[in-house]
Design an enzyme around this catalytic site. Structure first.
Site, PDB file in Angstrom:
ATOM      1  N   PRO A 100       0.688  -1.170   0.007  1.00  0.00           N
ATOM      2  CG  PRO A 100       0.088  -1.053   2.139  1.00  0.00           C
ATOM      3  CD  PRO A 100       0.780  -1.811   1.282  1.00  0.00           C
ATOM      4  N   GLY A 101       2.013   1.198  -0.173  1.00  0.00           N
ATOM      5  CA  GLY A 101       2.979   2.475  -0.361  1.00  0.00           C
ATOM      6  C   GLY A 101       4.021   2.801   0.938  1.00  0.00           C
ATOM      7  CG  ASP A 109       2.979  -9.438 -13.867  1.00  0.00           C
ATOM      8  OD1 ASP A 109       3.794  -9.372 -13.124  1.00  0.00           O
ATOM      9  OD2 ASP A 109       2.214 -10.409 -14.628  1.00  0.00           O
ATOM     10  CB  CYS A 120       6.368  -9.860   5.325  1.00  0.00           C
ATOM     11  SG  CYS A 120       5.116 -10.193   4.306  1.00  0.00           S
TER      12      CYS A 120
END
Length: 438
Positions: free
Chosen positions: A261-262, A308, A380
């Protein structure tokens, strides 16, 4: 299994059972389900729904063990959701501050909101028998059930961490703190800490993260000082390392790949306001909307594109990048303590598929990097196949790739830094820094 619609009339426990049902039976993410349900409730009830539903995710094997001993036979069809309501009831009785009277009475009443008034007697009997038989006090010798993890992940952690496996599993089941990154293009760190002090919000500073504060209790993020002004972003300490490890310099062209999300995009912009060009790329159009919202709130001017990462020809302008951050698609096993539903949404077969995709993206992006440029690989995840083994293989197969160590213990055979859940209060994360030889 046929979808079960959101109950027409809102009810705290019925709506919570619906969230649990959607996650476990239909593979929906907790974020997606909670967003639908929480439009119907006030902030206090929303917090309760989130706490209870995610709590069930953490204790699911144990709750299911108890349920199997209390139900004569599984419920089927459109009655299956009542099993999830019972799981919620069991969790309240054993692991929450809800009074036993309310845990039983209100959970029984919720069956009516799930079109199952005829099963109220069953719900009542199961919860009363759980109390009467003192099931929670009976010892369980199954380590997997006690771990709160699916069997495949329990064994994967065992294989990867051996003597440290118990500690890794325990940390995976803990509750993550909220980290804030102060946006120092808008306010100084000390000035923001003063705002928190004035609002009587308890926090601690991080010794290793000079832009970070760690909240001592959960808060409504949008109500924190300076949210609308872009004074901070929510970002775990492990994720905050990315922008520092990338070491962007003035005038450089930077690609943040799989950026939504930035959080890392914003941090790069904050550390090097005079960088030449920053592209935030993601394949998911809906998630890119969150990037746009966050960059607008934080007041950062970056290029945002849908594309992509594995097929650069569809979006790349042909100009090489000085720095590339690849936050690769992964199992997210390092952030299970923050998103406990992940353990039930991921399957063992996903790991090989993700590893293949990661390598495909790595190979594709390497050609976009200038000689002498840096690619920072991040996940992560806590699983070696996505991390250390992935980078080891890439280094062996890529003649112009060189490892630039982030730690003193790294070698080409054991590349990168693996952060484990709970380490310095951070999420589980992996980083490897690679440079392209001239």
């Amino acid at each position: 299994m046929k979808p079960f619609p959101l109950p027409k009339q809102k009810n705290l426990r019925a709506d919570c059972a619906w969230v649990i049902f959607q996650i476990l039976e239909h593979g929906k993410s907790s974020r997606e389900c909670l967003e639908r349900v929480q439009r119907r409730h006030n902030a206090r009830d929303n917090a309760w729904i989130q706490e209870m539903s995610l709590g069930v995710m953490r204790k699911l094997p144990l709750l299911q063990h108890w349920l199997r001993s209390l139900l004569d036979r599984p419920l089927k069809g459109n009655k299956k959701i009542i099993e999830h309501l019972i799981l919620l009831g069991l969790y309240q009785l054993q692991f929450s501050r809800v009074s036993h009277h309310a845990a039983v009475g209100e959970t029984v009443a919720a069956a009516s909101y799930l079109n199952s008034a005829a099963l109220k007697g069953l719900v009542n009997a199961v919860l009363r028998n759980f109390q009467r038989e003192s099931l929670a006090e009976k010892p369980i010798d199954n380590e997997i059930i006690k771990s709160g993890l699916p069997k495949w992940l329990f064994k994967a952690i065992e294989n990867a961490y051996e003597l440290d496996a118990d500690a890794v599993r325990e940390a995976t089941n803990s509750i993550a703190p909220i980290w804030l990154r102060v946006n120092q293009t808008q306010i100084s760190f000390d000035a923001y800490c003063s705002l928190l002090d004035n609002a009587n919000i308890e926090y601690e500073r991080s010794i290793a993260h000079k832009e970070a504060v760690i909240l001592k209790k959960r808060e409504d993020i949008t109500a924190l000082p300076g949210f609308e002004k872009g004074f901070f972003a929510v970002q775990d300490g492990a994720a905050q390392l990315a922008a520092h490890y990338l070491e962007v310099k003035e005038g450089e062209r930077v690609l943040d790949c799989c950026a939504a999300p930035g959080g890392k995009t914003g941090h790069i912009a904050e550390l090097t306001p005079a960088l030449g060009y920053l592209l935030a790329l993601d394949a998911d159009a809906s998630r890119l909307e969150r990037v746009k919202e966050n960059m607008t709130r934080l007041k950062h001017n970056v290029d945002i594109k849908q594309g992509d990462a594995a097929t650069p020809a569809d979006w790349w302008d042909g100009k090489l990048f000085d720095k590339i951050l690849l936050d690769a698609p992964c199992s997210a096993t390092g952030v299970i303590r923050r998103h406990p539903d992940i353990r039930w949404l991921r399957k063992s077969t996903d790991i090989d598929n993700l590893a293949r995709l990661q390598r495909q993206i790595l190979d594709a992006l390497w050609g976009l990097l200038k000689p002498g440029g840096t690619l920072l690989y991040a996940t992560c995840s806590i699983l070696p196949k996505e991390n250390r083994l992935q980078i080891k293989s890439f280094l062996q197969d890529t003649a112009d790739a060189k490892l630039v160590a982030l730690t003193k213990t790294e070698t080409n055979d054991k590349p990168g830094r693996q952060i484990l859940p709970g380490e310095e209060q951070m999420d589980g994360f992996y980083y490897a820094r690679l440079i392209k030889s001239h």
